[in-house]
Design an enzyme around this catalytic site. Structure first.
Site, PDB file in Angstrom:
ATOM      1  N   THR A  72       0.841  -1.202   0.000  1.00 43.68           N
ATOM      2  CA  THR A  72       0.000   0.000   0.000  1.00 43.68           C
ATOM      3  C   THR A  72       0.874   1.249   0.000  1.00 43.68           C
ATOM      4  O   THR A  72       0.615   2.208  -0.732  1.00 43.68           O
ATOM      5  CB  THR A  72      -0.930  -0.008   1.241  1.00 43.68           C
ATOM      6  OG1 THR A  72      -1.715  -1.202   1.184  1.00 43.68           O
ATOM      7  CG2 THR A  72      -1.837   1.207   1.280  1.00 43.68           C
ATOM      8  N   ASN A 148      -6.134  -9.471  -7.818  1.00 42.54           N
ATOM      9  CA  ASN A 148      -6.241 -10.128  -6.516  1.00 42.54           C
ATOM     10  C   ASN A 148      -7.559 -10.876  -6.298  1.00 42.54           C
ATOM     11  O   ASN A 148      -7.705 -11.582  -5.305  1.00 42.54           O
ATOM     12  CB  ASN A 148      -6.044  -9.096  -5.393  1.00 42.54           C
ATOM     13  CG  ASN A 148      -6.931  -7.899  -5.556  1.00 42.54           C
ATOM     14  OD1 ASN A 148      -6.858  -7.185  -6.562  1.00 42.54           O
ATOM     15  ND2 ASN A 148      -7.785  -7.658  -4.585  1.00 42.54           N
ATOM     16  N   ALA A 197       6.365  -7.786   0.648  1.00 43.97           N
ATOM     17  CA  ALA A 197       7.072  -8.996   1.085  1.00 43.97           C
ATOM     18  C   ALA A 197       6.156 -10.083   1.641  1.00 43.97           C
ATOM     19  O   ALA A 197       6.385 -11.269   1.404  1.00 43.97           O
ATOM     20  CB  ALA A 197       8.108  -8.608   2.143  1.00 43.97           C
ATOM     21  N   CYS A 317      -7.984  -6.486   2.818  1.00 43.24           N
ATOM     22  CA  CYS A 317      -8.188  -5.411   3.775  1.00 43.24           C
ATOM     23  C   CYS A 317      -9.649  -5.318   4.203  1.00 43.24           C
ATOM     24  O   CYS A 317      -9.959  -4.751   5.230  1.00 43.24           O
ATOM     25  CB  CYS A 317      -7.733  -4.100   3.151  1.00 43.24           C
ATOM     26  SG  CYS A 317      -6.319  -4.342   2.082  1.00 43.24           S
TER      27      CYS A 317
HETATM   28  N1  PLP Z   1      -2.377  -4.593  -4.142  1.00 42.49           N
HETATM   29  C1  PLP Z   1      -2.952  -5.803  -4.221  1.00 42.49           C
HETATM   30  C2  PLP Z   1      -3.315  -6.355  -5.565  1.00 42.49           C
HETATM   31  C3  PLP Z   1      -3.238  -6.532  -3.063  1.00 42.49           C
HETATM   32  O1  PLP Z   1      -3.819  -7.723  -3.141  1.00 42.49           O
HETATM   33  C4  PLP Z   1      -2.885  -5.967  -1.801  1.00 42.49           C
HETATM   34  C5  PLP Z   1      -3.221  -6.670  -0.553  1.00 42.49           C
HETATM   35  O2  PLP Z   1      -4.010  -7.564  -0.487  1.00 42.49           O
HETATM   36  C6  PLP Z   1      -2.252  -4.723  -1.784  1.00 42.49           C
HETATM   37  C7  PLP Z   1      -2.013  -4.055  -2.969  1.00 42.49           C
HETATM   38  C8  PLP Z   1      -1.805  -4.099  -0.493  1.00 42.49           C
HETATM   39  O3  PLP Z   1      -0.613  -4.709  -0.054  1.00 42.49           O
HETATM   40  P1  PLP Z   1      -0.150  -4.598   1.487  1.00 42.49           P
HETATM   41  O4  PLP Z   1      -1.042  -5.493   2.259  1.00 42.49           O
HETATM   42  O5  PLP Z   1       1.262  -5.049   1.507  1.00 42.49           O
HETATM   43  O6  PLP Z   1      -0.287  -3.174   1.860  1.00 42.49           O
END
Ligand code: PLP
Length: 371
Positions: A72, A148, A197, A317
């Protein structure tokens, strides 16, 4: 019995190599990489080695890698710290993760025009769709590498090409891509790329932004010279070191990973007697959504959790929320509110996956009878 975890797209366990690499930097080599003394230099050297490994894994140069705290944050740095000049338009695909769409909303507040591009019915953002909206006022194009919700792999190289032909830069969220998909920036030509990571079997607390040398960004955090002055603050050394180790292994293991995960998925889907898999044109192994007509996805995910299968609705999230995933809505999937995402990892065995399918069949039948 231990619950069956089918939510690897939310997060993965750190593998033993990543943990072993991190450990000394939590115990004996705990020094601050910014300290000028010899002990601080040891921590600094470890961070720089991890930067080299990370860069090599994606075909970049070391000084094109900015370590962040998560995906993020890398996304926010790319989109919100970009110095928009004469060009005041950003094109964002309609299948992006919340972390990108929230930045797009913020950009609108800052006077930037944001245009959305829609996917095909089978989950792909095509170069033609981009050509229809791009013009000489476009500063940035944002299309993720692997979706995702559906696992759809996007034609990043072709999209970056279209962006460049119009003088725009191309950013890709590769958070879900590292274990399965080639994210070599030298071959795709992307200008910025974000990764995290904890999605590739390393520790939470670190991610990175790749930024082509020629791309200028404003600082995300001021107050120190770390990360080329773009992201001040003492580095999370253990997590960064673990990430360097994990990404190196992820690249080497990609084929084996895909085979293992595909075997688990096959066992799951061949055992499933209910639901419709959301099919996409080009899917990375490990992530799928399934629509169970007549059963709300949120309700089903909770019932499955009680029955011993952990999966998710929407993005990580917003796990537990019953709002339909925007990706499925954008694709025109029928009854997107009835979708559940199953994601598989290298620890999922075919036996476990088959058992999970039986639990899903029973749980869906029970919920249908109740309603
Ligand atoms: N982008 C995608 C496609 C994701 O699936 C996610 C988290 O699920 C994120 C960004 C955010 O990553 P992070 O959890 O490391 O902030």
């Amino acid at each position: 019995m231990k619950p069956i975890y089918l939510d690897y797209a939310a997060t993965t366990p750190a593998d033993k190599f990543a943990l072993a690499a991190a450990k000394p930097y939590m115990t004996s080599i705990y020094y601050n990489p910014s300290s000028m003394h010899s002990l601080g230099r040891r921590a600094y050297a470890a961070v720089e080695r991890a930067r080299e490994k990370t860069a090599r894994a994606i075909g970049a140069l070391s000084d094109e890698i900015i370590f962040t705290s998560c995906g993020t944050e890398a996304i926010q740095q790319a989109l919100l710290c970009f110095p928009y000049g004469e060009r005041k338009k950003v094109i964002v695909s309609a299948i992006e993760h919340d972390s990108v769409t929230a930045c797009a909303d913020e950009l609108i507040k800052r006077g930037i025009t944001v245009e959305k591009i829609m996917p095909t019915f089978d989950g792909i953002i095509t170069p033609e769709a981009l050509k229809n909206v791009i013009d000489e006022s476009t500063a940035l194009v944002c299309v993720m590498t692997v979706n995702n919700q559906t696992g759809a792999v996007q034609p990043v190289r072709e999209l970056a090409d279209v962006a460049h032909r119009h003088g725009a830069l191309f950013f890709t969220d590769a958070v879900q891509a590292v274990c399965t998909t080639d994210i070599n920036v030298a071959s795709t030509g992307v200008d910025m790329l974000a990764a995290s990571a904890h999605k590739f079997y390393s520790l939470k607390g670190s991610g990175f932004l790749y930024k082509k040398k020629t791309v200028k960004l404003n600082p995300f955090i001021v107050g120190g010279r770390q990360e080329y002055g773009l992201r001040a603050g003492t580095e999370n050394v253990p997590s960064i070191v673990a990430m360097g180790e994990a990404i190196e292994r992820a690249v080497v293991d990609r084929r084996e990973f895909t085979e293992q995960v595909t075997a688990a998925e096959n066992a799951f889907f061949s055992g499933l007697t209910v639901g419709k898999i959301v099919t996409v044109a080009n899917r990375a192994a490990g992530i799928s959504s399934v629509v169970f007509d007549g059963v709300n996805g949120g309700r089903l995910a909770i019932a499955l959790s009680l029955a011993g299968v952990c999966c998710s609705v929407g993005s990580a999230c917003s796990s537990g929320s019953a709002t339909p995933p925007p990706t499925l809505v954008a694709m025109g999937v029928k009854n997107p509110e009835c979708a559940v995402r199953f994601s598989f990892g290298k620890n999922t065995t075919p036996d476990e996956a088959a058992r999970a399918a039986r639990i899903v069949n029973l749980t869906v039948d029970k919920l249908k009878k109740k309603s």
